[in-house]
Design a protein around this motif. Structure first.
Motif, PDB file in Angstrom:
ATOM      1  N   SER A 248       0.832  -1.203   0.000  1.00 20.89           N
ATOM      2  CA  SER A 248       0.000   0.000   0.000  1.00 20.89           C
ATOM      3  C   SER A 248       0.868   1.255   0.000  1.00 20.89           C
ATOM      4  N   SER A 251       2.538   1.753  -3.336  1.00 22.38           N
ATOM      5  CA  SER A 251       1.620   2.364  -4.312  1.00 22.38           C
ATOM      6  C   SER A 251       1.631   3.884  -4.192  1.00 22.38           C
ATOM      7  N   THR A 319     -11.351   4.833   1.369  1.00 19.12           N
ATOM      8  CA  THR A 319     -10.425   4.405   0.315  1.00 19.12           C
ATOM      9  C   THR A 319     -10.992   4.710  -1.068  1.00 19.12           C
ATOM     10  N   GLY A 438      -3.555   0.666  -3.444  1.00 20.84           N
ATOM     11  CA  GLY A 438      -3.639   1.696  -2.413  1.00 20.84           C
ATOM     12  C   GLY A 438      -4.780   1.454  -1.432  1.00 20.84           C
ATOM     13  N   THR A 439      -4.650   1.994  -0.229  1.00 16.87           N
ATOM     14  CA  THR A 439      -5.718   1.889   0.769  1.00 16.87           C
ATOM     15  C   THR A 439      -5.597   3.032   1.775  1.00 16.87           C
TER      16      THR A 439
END
Length: 469
Positions: A248, A251, A319, A438-439
């Motif tokens: 994550s 990213s 998100t 991604g988060t």
């Protein structure tokens, strides 16, 4: 603490404006001043080398290029250390030092240029770049401590939009200052305003709500509860291995590098494109130069409010909302950039309109990946930002060089099309990677259980975070 308990504890203070808003306004002006001092040389150097003026310098184009790039030599150096320093000593000290040093050096440049020549000017710009390495890591650290979750998009946008506002303001004002008071006035005005800001912030600023002498108990509790900071906050050891092995976080590196590639290709190459292909020198018109950045500044506010409204209505998860904003910020310019490459010669209106769209839509990244650093790990937001900004600014140096390697003939629209296609493809690829990996979920390494007494009360999942919103 149960999810219901988190929701019930978060009560907004009765007053509409609070100390947190004053902090955000001060940080906004810090970015206005920092970016004004970052770009002032690009306008000032035109007047400094104007042979029709008595106090001009006979610097070659190569020397001017060295001066203009020297800021970034220093800028990339302190990004990662700045994140660690912000986590250890707080963001207030570093942001104050950043503006104070930039202001002092700005006041020195007019005198230094006459006594030390271009070499001393370069040295001054390197020092300014070094101190501005503190800028974004400190900002992220302070936002992570001062801004409640439900206000993060709009207040974060308010702060970060200061960069584009400062750029636009400087581009518009520099020509007038140089014309009526001489080019040294550009640096004297910047330095004086920065000194005034520094004095005010020393009295008003604070590292966190806990450290503020002016904040009410009600507002302090509201911010702490929203962020999960109730209780004694311990100094946490940076979990370097977990950060670097987090997909994550990787990213964020990828999307930040992609953003900078596109943005700095535009910043450095568009004036040449407008001049060589479309027949207009965009730098000769301050308003035309400033228009895209004004658009970015103005577009940032509806995008910030849109994000907070979507989260308030619970239409999307945090998100998903960040990824929507980021997609507007990167996919939008990618499409407009391709359109820009097909503008016929002489159609200046359409070219400037598309350029304004490209840069204006790019404001979406303020409520996109930039905020995700804070969502993922507010305790290490400065460190995360230091890492991604360091690597992304390496890309800022490479992107113009790549464009120069592609361009064999600067007057050939087909050559420029290749440059725009590459930037467009990088925008798209970087955002797709971010969408997949991604988060905004709070990472477990943000506050290790063994290192903190308050970790059980922290919102360690996105689901709990969304309950607050």
């Amino acid at each position: 603490m149960s999810e219901e308990g988190v929701t019930q504890d978060v009560k907004k203070p009765r007053s509409t404006l609070g100390v947190r808003h004053a902090q955000c306004v001060m940080l906004f002006f810090a970015l206005v001043l920092a970016f004004a001092m970052r770009v002032n040389m690009s306008m000032a150097i035109v007047a400094m080398t104007d042979k029709t003026k008595e106090d001009s310098f006979g610097w070659s184009m190569q020397t001017q290029s060295v001066i203009l790039s020297s800021f970034f030599w220093g800028y990339v150096v302190l990004q990662i250390p700045a994140g660690e320093l912000a986590a250890r000593y707080g963001g207030m000290l570093l942001i104050t030092a950043c503006i104070a040093i930039n202001s002092a050096v700005s006041l020195l440049i007019p005198i230094g240029s006459h006594y030390g020549g271009w070499q001393l000017v370069c040295a001054c710009r390197v020092v300014q770049g070094l101190s501005q390495g503190f800028l974004y890591p400190s900002m992220h650290n302070l936002i992570g401590k001062w801004v409640p979750l439900e206000e993060k998009s709009r207040l974060g946008t308010l702060i970060y939009a200061g960069g584009q506002f400062g750029t636009a303001l400087q581009l518009m004002a520099s020509g007038f200052l140089a014309e009526y008071w001489g080019w040294p006035a550009i640096f004297y005005v910047n330095g004086t305003l920065g000194a005034v800001w520094t004095v005010i912030y020393v009295f008003l600023g604070a590292d966190s709500p806990q450290a503020s002498r002016m904040i009410s108990a009600e507002e302090r509790l509201y911010i702490q509860t929203s962020l999960g900071h109730v209780g004694v906050q311990k100094k946490l050891k940076t979990p370097w291995k977990k950060i670097w092995t987090s997909l994550s976080f990787i990213s964020l590196i990828v999307v930040h590098c992609g953003q900078n590639w596109g943005f700095w290709t535009l910043m450095t190459e568009i004036p040449s494109y407008m001049s060589q292909v479309l027949g207009v020198d965009i730098k000769a018109n301050g308003l035309m130069s400033a228009l895209p950045y004004l658009a970015m500044y103005l577009c940032s506010f509806p995008l910030g409010f849109m994000s907070d409204y979507i989260l308030k209505k619970k239409w999307l998860s945090i998100t998903a909302c960040r990824k929507l904003s980021n997609s507007i910020g990167l996919f939008g310019p990618a499409v407009a950039l391709v359109g820009l490459s097909y503008v016929p010669a002489g159609n200046i209106t359409l070219a400037v309109a598309l350029l304004t769209v490209v840069v204006g839509l790019n404001a979406g990244h303020y409520t996109g990946f930039l905020i995700v650093h804070i969502d993922m790990a507010p305790n290490f937001a400065g460190t995360l930002m230091g890492i991604t900004n360091c690597l992304a600014n390496g890309i800022s140096i490479i992107a113009p060089l790549a464009a120069g390697a592609i361009l064999k003939d600067e007057t050939d629209p087909n050559e420029w099309r290749k440059v725009f296609y590459v930037s467009s493809a990088i925008y798209i690829a970087a955002n797709v990677f971010f969408i997949i990996f991604g988060t905004s979920e709070r990472q477990e390494w943000n506050e290790p259980l063994e290192d903190s007494k308050v970790a059980p009360n922290d919102m360690t999942s996105e689901k709990k975070t969304e309950k607050v919103v």
